[in-house]
Motif scaffolding. Structure first.
Motif, mmCIF file in Angstrom:
data_model
loop_
_atom_site.group_PDB
_atom_site.id
_atom_site.type_symbol
_atom_site.label_atom_id
_atom_site.label_comp_id
_atom_site.label_asym_id
_atom_site.label_seq_id
_atom_site.Cartn_x
_atom_site.Cartn_y
_atom_site.Cartn_z
ATOM 1 N N ALA A 34 0.821 -1.210 0.000
ATOM 2 C CA ALA A 34 0.000 0.000 0.000
ATOM 3 C C ALA A 34 0.854 1.259 0.000
ATOM 4 C CB ALA A 34 -0.941 -0.010 1.198
ATOM 5 N N THR A 35 1.856 1.314 0.873
ATOM 6 C CA THR A 35 2.679 2.516 0.956
ATOM 7 C C THR A 35 3.546 2.703 -0.280
ATOM 8 O OG1 THR A 35 4.361 1.310 2.228
ATOM 9 C CG2 THR A 35 2.725 2.550 3.473
ATOM 10 N N LEU A 36 3.880 1.605 -0.985
ATOM 11 C CA LEU A 36 4.661 1.716 -2.205
ATOM 12 C C LEU A 36 3.827 2.185 -3.398
ATOM 13 C CD1 LEU A 36 6.887 -1.507 -2.077
ATOM 14 C CD2 LEU A 36 7.717 0.852 -2.066
ATOM 15 N N THR A 37 2.531 1.907 -3.374
ATOM 16 C CA THR A 37 1.714 2.085 -4.563
ATOM 17 C C THR A 37 0.735 3.247 -4.478
ATOM 18 O OG1 THR A 37 1.880 -0.308 -4.881
ATOM 19 C CG2 THR A 37 0.276 0.857 -6.241
ATOM 20 N N VAL A 38 0.100 3.453 -3.344
ATOM 21 C CA VAL A 38 -0.772 4.618 -3.173
ATOM 22 C C VAL A 38 0.084 5.880 -3.310
ATOM 23 C CG1 VAL A 38 -2.296 5.848 -1.587
ATOM 24 C CG2 VAL A 38 -2.354 3.359 -1.669
ATOM 25 N N VAL A 39 -0.386 6.854 -4.074
ATOM 26 C CA VAL A 39 0.408 8.062 -4.278
ATOM 27 C C VAL A 39 -0.137 9.218 -3.450
ATOM 28 C CG1 VAL A 39 1.083 7.351 -6.598
ATOM 29 C CG2 VAL A 39 -0.894 8.869 -6.313
ATOM 30 N N ARG A 40 0.756 10.137 -3.137
ATOM 31 C CA ARG A 40 0.379 11.356 -2.436
ATOM 32 C C ARG A 40 0.015 12.419 -3.461
ATOM 33 N NH1 ARG A 40 5.474 11.674 1.615
ATOM 34 N NH2 ARG A 40 6.539 10.999 -0.296
ATOM 35 N N ILE A 41 -1.016 13.188 -3.162
ATOM 36 C CA ILE A 41 -1.496 14.231 -4.067
ATOM 37 C C ILE A 41 -1.387 15.592 -3.397
ATOM 38 C CG2 ILE A 41 -3.569 15.184 -5.176
ATOM 39 C CD1 ILE A 41 -4.459 12.397 -5.832
#
Length: 217
Positions: A34-41
């Motif tokens: 999750a932390t590798l793939t979900v991106v910050r916007i």
């Protein structure tokens, strides 16, 4: 209350491994994936999260990429970044006229990783995972929560709680590593308690049927 963190006044309103492209196969741990793939916007108005679901396709909450003013809603561009150093720009393609859900496109570079979507709704009581910001860390690193699905409401999925301020647009991921919903808000229930809500992304709720697609806010 939506966990989209507004920069002005800092008010709370409201996803393959490194070096591997493509859908995730055989994850070692849901939280790590999750932390590798979900991106910050980041937008002009605040910070949130987004859920890559293809090389350039991203799902996020509608209120993350739309500004609501006296003249009505307006689509706004955004930027994204992941924990591996990739970054790019986002443009809204269209939104679901029924729900707080937007499909956006990474306009300059593709995502390094993305998620598969669930094909069926989650069972009540099963576990789901989401990503938010760790505000105890000055770099605003990501944190994960693992909670249980508590209900289904129309096309939405309900959860025990959210990942906190700034988690709008984050993927809710099941134990198989598939996206079941896109986080968009919380509902207070009793003293210091909340129920989190996300837009479901299994058929027929997603892909968004043409009759419910709107390109103009």
């Amino acid at each position: 209350m939506r966990p989209f963190l507004l920069l002005a006044g800092v008010l709370s309103t409201g996803c393959a491994l490194a070096g591997r492209s493509g859908p995730i196969l055989a994850p070692t741990s849901i939280e790590k994936i999750a932390t590798l793939t979900v991106v910050r916007i980041a937008t002009k108005g605040g910070i949130a999260h987004g859920c890559p679901v293809g090389p350039r396709d991203l799902l996020t909450a509608g209120h993350v990429m739309m500004r609501y003013g006296h003249a009505g809603p307006e689509a706004i561009p955004a930027t994204w970044s992941d924990t591996s150093g990739h970054s790019g720009s986002l443009t809204m393609l269209y939104f679901d006229a029924r729900r707080d859900l937007v499909l956006a496109e990474s306009t300059d570079v593709p995502f390094a990783r993305w998620f598969a979507l669930a094909s069926t709704p989650p069972a009540i009581g099963t576990r789901a995972h989401a990503v938010g910001y760790d505000f105890d860390n000055p770099s605003l690193s990501q944190r994960t929560v693992s909670v249980r699905v508590t209900g289904l409401l129309g096309g939405d999925v309900l959860f025990e709680r959210s990942a906190g301020p700034g988690s709008s647009g984050s993927c809710w991921i099941n134990e198989a590593g598939e996206v079941i919903a896109i986080h968009h808000g919380n509902f207070p229930r009793g003293q210091k308690k909340e129920t989190a809500s996300g837009s479901g992304v299994w058929p027929p709720w997603y892909p968004i049927a043409e009759r419910w697609r709107s390109e103009e806010p």
